[in-house]
Write a protein that holds these residues in place. Structure first.
Motif, PDB file in Angstrom:
ATOM      1  N   THR A   1       0.855  -1.182   0.000  1.00 57.25           N
ATOM      2  CA  THR A   1       0.000   0.000   0.000  1.00 57.25           C
ATOM      3  C   THR A   1       0.896   1.238   0.000  1.00 57.25           C
ATOM      4  OG1 THR A   1      -0.086   0.242   2.403  1.00 57.25           O
ATOM      5  CG2 THR A   1      -1.732  -1.230   1.399  1.00 57.25           C
ATOM      6  N   ASP A   2       0.289   2.399  -0.095  1.00 56.41           N
ATOM      7  CA  ASP A   2       1.057   3.649  -0.044  1.00 56.41           C
ATOM      8  C   ASP A   2       1.797   3.804   1.286  1.00 56.41           C
ATOM      9  OD1 ASP A   2       0.163   4.307  -2.561  1.00 56.41           O
ATOM     10  OD2 ASP A   2      -1.439   5.614  -1.842  1.00 56.41           O
ATOM     11  N   LYS A   3       1.206   3.272   2.358  1.00 54.48           N
ATOM     12  CA  LYS A   3       1.799   3.427   3.690  1.00 54.48           C
ATOM     13  C   LYS A   3       2.623   2.226   4.136  1.00 54.48           C
ATOM     14  CE  LYS A   3      -1.703   6.533   5.531  1.00 54.48           C
ATOM     15  NZ  LYS A   3      -2.662   6.746   6.606  1.00 54.48           N
ATOM     16  N   GLY A   4       2.499   1.096   3.460  1.00 54.48           N
ATOM     17  CA  GLY A   4       3.221  -0.102   3.898  1.00 54.48           C
ATOM     18  C   GLY A   4       2.630  -1.364   3.322  1.00 54.48           C
ATOM     19  N   THR A   5       1.965  -2.139   4.176  1.00 48.84           N
ATOM     20  CA  THR A   5       1.469  -3.455   3.774  1.00 48.84           C
ATOM     21  C   THR A   5       0.083  -3.711   4.357  1.00 48.84           C
ATOM     22  OG1 THR A   5       3.746  -4.287   3.843  1.00 48.84           O
ATOM     23  CG2 THR A   5       1.991  -5.934   3.790  1.00 48.84           C
ATOM     24  N   LYS A   6      -0.833  -4.152   3.516  1.00 47.81           N
ATOM     25  CA  LYS A   6      -2.128  -4.623   3.992  1.00 47.81           C
ATOM     26  C   LYS A   6      -2.025  -6.139   4.140  1.00 47.81           C
ATOM     27  CE  LYS A   6      -7.017  -5.065   2.935  1.00 47.81           C
ATOM     28  NZ  LYS A   6      -8.042  -4.917   1.911  1.00 47.81           N
ATOM     29  N   VAL A   7      -2.409  -6.615   5.307  1.00 47.35           N
ATOM     30  CA  VAL A   7      -2.400  -8.052   5.580  1.00 47.35           C
ATOM     31  C   VAL A   7      -3.841  -8.485   5.832  1.00 47.35           C
ATOM     32  CG1 VAL A   7      -1.531  -9.912   7.047  1.00 47.35           C
ATOM     33  CG2 VAL A   7      -0.141  -7.856   6.692  1.00 47.35           C
ATOM     34  N   THR A   8      -4.273  -9.519   5.125  1.00 50.43           N
ATOM     35  CA  THR A   8      -5.589 -10.111   5.359  1.00 50.43           C
ATOM     36  C   THR A   8      -5.363 -11.532   5.848  1.00 50.43           C
ATOM     37  OG1 THR A   8      -6.574  -8.753   3.637  1.00 50.43           O
ATOM     38  CG2 THR A   8      -7.817 -10.702   4.338  1.00 50.43           C
ATOM     39  N   MET A   9      -5.875 -11.811   7.044  1.00 51.72           N
ATOM     40  CA  MET A   9      -5.738 -13.131   7.654  1.00 51.72           C
ATOM     41  C   MET A   9      -7.107 -13.781   7.721  1.00 51.72           C
ATOM     42  SD  MET A   9      -3.222 -11.988  10.736  1.00 51.72           S
ATOM     43  CE  MET A   9      -4.069 -10.429  10.952  1.00 51.72           C
ATOM     44  N   THR A  10      -7.154 -15.041   7.342  1.00 55.79           N
ATOM     45  CA  THR A  10      -8.414 -15.776   7.341  1.00 55.79           C
ATOM     46  C   THR A  10      -8.221 -17.116   8.037  1.00 55.79           C
ATOM     47  OG1 THR A  10      -8.918 -14.811   5.184  1.00 55.79           O
ATOM     48  CG2 THR A  10     -10.252 -16.686   5.869  1.00 55.79           C
TER      49      THR A  10
END
Length: 154
Positions: free
Chosen positions: A103-112
């Motif tokens: 992302t622009d700010k770092g990292t998007k993490v999606t955990m399922t």
């Protein structure tokens, strides 16, 4: 009639994707981010982490201790995603999927977590009363702790 469920949590971490992926894909770091569930990780297989990495873990979920049981990483795309699943615990199915996106700010993490309880009708009741809420607490708490650790000044 099977009691199946899915819980998902996303968070943005202000750190490079390489750092976030390396931290979260290491099974030993589950102890740090899931301390609220008293997670303990043992017997991580030797060698680089990737498909085939195995480990054993225990935790306290829904007020009861889940004993050490084996997990194995079954999918691994560096800096993109990994999946690990249970190889014989108390649930019929327990699979964790982590997806990473810059992302622009770092990292998007999606955990399922995809899970299946071992009981049909009773499992559905237990899921509504306890398991779903506990898995949500497990994931959300872990996501927040990972964010705190990875965003802390070095």
């Amino acid at each position: 009639m099977i009691a199946m469920g899915r819980v998902e949590s996303s968070i943005e971490i202000e750190a490079p994707i390489e750092k976030v992926f390396a931290f979260l894909s290491n099974p030993k770091n589950r102890e740090k981010i899931l301390a609220h569930a008293e997670v303990k990780v043992e017997n991580v297989s030797k060698g680089p982490i990737g498909v085939g990495t195995t480990y054993r873990w225990s935790a306290v979920l829904a007020g009861r201790k889940v004993n050490l049981h084996p997990h194995e990483i079954v999918e691994f795309e560096k800096n993109r995603r990994f999946v690990d699943h249970d190889k014989g615990g108390s649930l019929k199915k327990e699979e964790f999927t982590f997806v990473f996106a810059a992302t622009d700010k770092g990292t998007k993490v999606t955990m399922t977590i995809d899970y299946e309880l071992p009981y049909s009708v009773i499992g559905k009741i237990l899921d509504k009363l306890r398991f779903r809420k506990e898995f949500e607490r497990f994931l959300n708490g872990g996501a927040q702790k990972a964010k705190e650790i990875l965003e802390a000044p070095s």
